[in-house]
Design an enzyme around this catalytic site. Sequence first.
Site, PDB file in Angstrom:
ATOM      1  N   ASP A  24       2.156   4.936  -5.658  1.00 37.47           N
ATOM      2  CA  ASP A  24       1.308   3.783  -5.974  1.00 37.47           C
ATOM      3  C   ASP A  24      -0.153   4.098  -5.654  1.00 37.47           C
ATOM      4  O   ASP A  24      -0.450   4.878  -4.747  1.00 37.47           O
ATOM      5  CB  ASP A  24       1.781   2.561  -5.175  1.00 37.47           C
ATOM      6  CG  ASP A  24       1.226   1.264  -5.740  1.00 37.47           C
ATOM      7  OD1 ASP A  24       0.750   1.257  -6.901  1.00 37.47           O
ATOM      8  OD2 ASP A  24       1.257   0.243  -5.015  1.00 37.47           O
ATOM      9  N   HIS A  41      -3.903   7.592 -13.598  1.00 34.31           N
ATOM     10  CA  HIS A  41      -2.538   8.002 -13.951  1.00 34.31           C
ATOM     11  C   HIS A  41      -2.488   9.493 -14.263  1.00 34.31           C
ATOM     12  O   HIS A  41      -1.539  10.182 -13.910  1.00 34.31           O
ATOM     13  CB  HIS A  41      -2.024   7.192 -15.145  1.00 34.31           C
ATOM     14  CG  HIS A  41      -1.863   5.721 -14.844  1.00 34.31           C
ATOM     15  ND1 HIS A  41      -1.257   5.268 -13.699  1.00 34.31           N
ATOM     16  CD2 HIS A  41      -2.217   4.604 -15.547  1.00 34.31           C
ATOM     17  CE1 HIS A  41      -1.253   3.932 -13.701  1.00 34.31           C
ATOM     18  NE2 HIS A  41      -1.834   3.516 -14.812  1.00 34.31           N
ATOM     19  N   LEU A 135      16.251  22.228  -6.337  1.00 26.49           N
ATOM     20  CA  LEU A 135      15.774  20.874  -6.008  1.00 26.49           C
ATOM     21  C   LEU A 135      16.142  19.995  -7.191  1.00 26.49           C
ATOM     22  O   LEU A 135      16.009  20.416  -8.344  1.00 26.49           O
ATOM     23  CB  LEU A 135      14.245  20.909  -5.831  1.00 26.49           C
ATOM     24  CG  LEU A 135      13.500  19.575  -5.793  1.00 26.49           C
ATOM     25  CD1 LEU A 135      13.783  18.834  -4.492  1.00 26.49           C
ATOM     26  CD2 LEU A 135      11.988  19.786  -5.917  1.00 26.49           C
TER      27      LEU A 135
HETATM   28  C1  IPE Z   1       5.688   0.184  -8.078  1.00 26.13           C
HETATM   29  O1  IPE Z   1       4.302   0.109  -8.181  1.00 26.13           O
HETATM   30  C2  IPE Z   1       6.243   0.896  -9.267  1.00 26.13           C
HETATM   31  C3  IPE Z   1       5.844   2.286  -9.435  1.00 26.13           C
HETATM   32  C4  IPE Z   1       5.152   3.017  -8.614  1.00 26.13           C
HETATM   33  C5  IPE Z   1       6.307   2.886 -10.635  1.00 26.13           C
HETATM   34  P1  IPE Z   1       3.577  -1.226  -8.631  1.00 26.13           P
HETATM   35  O2  IPE Z   1       2.140  -0.977  -8.451  1.00 26.13           O
HETATM   36  O3  IPE Z   1       4.027  -1.640  -9.969  1.00 26.13           O
HETATM   37  O4  IPE Z   1       4.138  -2.247  -7.533  1.00 26.13           O
HETATM   38  P2  IPE Z   1       3.753  -3.771  -7.219  1.00 26.13           P
HETATM   39  O5  IPE Z   1       4.037  -4.553  -8.438  1.00 26.13           O
HETATM   40  O6  IPE Z   1       2.316  -3.810  -6.847  1.00 26.13           O
HETATM   41  O7  IPE Z   1       4.637  -4.127  -6.076  1.00 26.13           O
HETATM   42  C1  IPE Z   2       1.191   3.475  -9.686  1.00 24.09           C
HETATM   43  O1  IPE Z   2      -0.161   3.185  -9.621  1.00 24.09           O
HETATM   44  C2  IPE Z   2       1.600   3.964 -11.059  1.00 24.09           C
HETATM   45  C3  IPE Z   2       2.480   3.042 -11.786  1.00 24.09           C
HETATM   46  C4  IPE Z   2       2.941   1.912 -11.363  1.00 24.09           C
HETATM   47  C5  IPE Z   2       2.844   3.463 -13.113  1.00 24.09           C
HETATM   48  P1  IPE Z   2      -0.727   1.776 -10.043  1.00 24.09           P
HETATM   49  O2  IPE Z   2      -1.061   1.814 -11.490  1.00 24.09           O
HETATM   50  O3  IPE Z   2       0.194   0.703  -9.636  1.00 24.09           O
HETATM   51  O4  IPE Z   2      -2.054   1.729  -9.177  1.00 24.09           O
HETATM   52  P2  IPE Z   2      -2.689   0.488  -8.453  1.00 24.09           P
HETATM   53  O5  IPE Z   2      -1.628  -0.109  -7.589  1.00 24.09           O
HETATM   54  O6  IPE Z   2      -3.151  -0.446  -9.508  1.00 24.09           O
HETATM   55  O7  IPE Z   2      -3.807   1.070  -7.669  1.00 24.09           O
HETATM   56 MG    MG Z   3       0.337  -0.460  -7.983  1.00 24.63          MG
END
Ligand code: IPE
Ligand code: IPE
Ligand code: MG
Length: 259
Positions: A24, A41, A135
Amino acid sequence: MFKSSTGEIPEARPVPRHVAIIMDGNGRWAKRRFLPRMAGHRRGVEAVRNIVRACGERGVEFLTLFAFSSENWRRPVDEVSFLMRLFVMALEQEVSKLHENGIRFRAIGDLSRFEPKLVSLIRDAEELTRNNGRLTLTVAANYGGRWDILQATNRMLKERPELATGFTEKDLTPYLALSYAPEPDLFIRTGGEQRISNFVLWQLAYTELYFTDTLWPDFDAAALDRAVVSYQERERRFGRTSEQLPEFAGLATQRRVTG
Ligand code: IPE
Ligand code: IPE
Ligand code: MG
């Protein structure tokens, strides 16, 4: 079959056998640099590459990465379609390298909502790498922990209708999407949030949880080592007292292998 943490006590090991990560913070990483979320990303894929390598080098046997949750469809369409394209590109570019490095690739999640091209890349990658043993890299895509428990229950009852009157953990676990892996020893969430966000629910029953403010694109081998050291400092009791642990006497030497 692997040991269930609620059924039997798994063997203590200094290096986590299975690491599961919620990657995240890509969006915030980009925002801090005044870049579009997509740039975050993209950098996130580079972090994946580094962490896969680092896990292999450290003797981790299973690495499970949350790439797209069943709730991520709620994001703007542009972002969702960018993530899908990125997934396609990453598979096209990385699968042969994974194979060369002896890594087995698996995907878990409801793939039925993905484009056929993406699904066939995933299936081909799984097929190509199926006999690799160094792995196992699992990517959770359109995955949700609740979806998993429900799909497992439904498949089990379809195959074994006699279980409708009652079933056990042992009956159910072979149907869970991660049935080929031991339960995660170490869970990591980057990006500062302290929640599970519907990631693997069943198997996290006794997993050590580690949360870090580091944003996923910045999560490197050194950051992974900090998580592993934190893991090594924990006492995994599985319901017992400290004194009951067989490794009690040797704890100090057993721990801090990388630290
Ligand atoms: C969780 O991240 C899902 C992934 C990393 C794929 P999110 O950024 O979507 O989580 P929430 O919604 O903030 O909990
Ligand atoms: C995690 O990073 C990637 C996915 C959920 C695909 P986020 O896109 O949730 O990044 P933040 O939480 O907005 O910083
Ligand atoms: Mg996120």
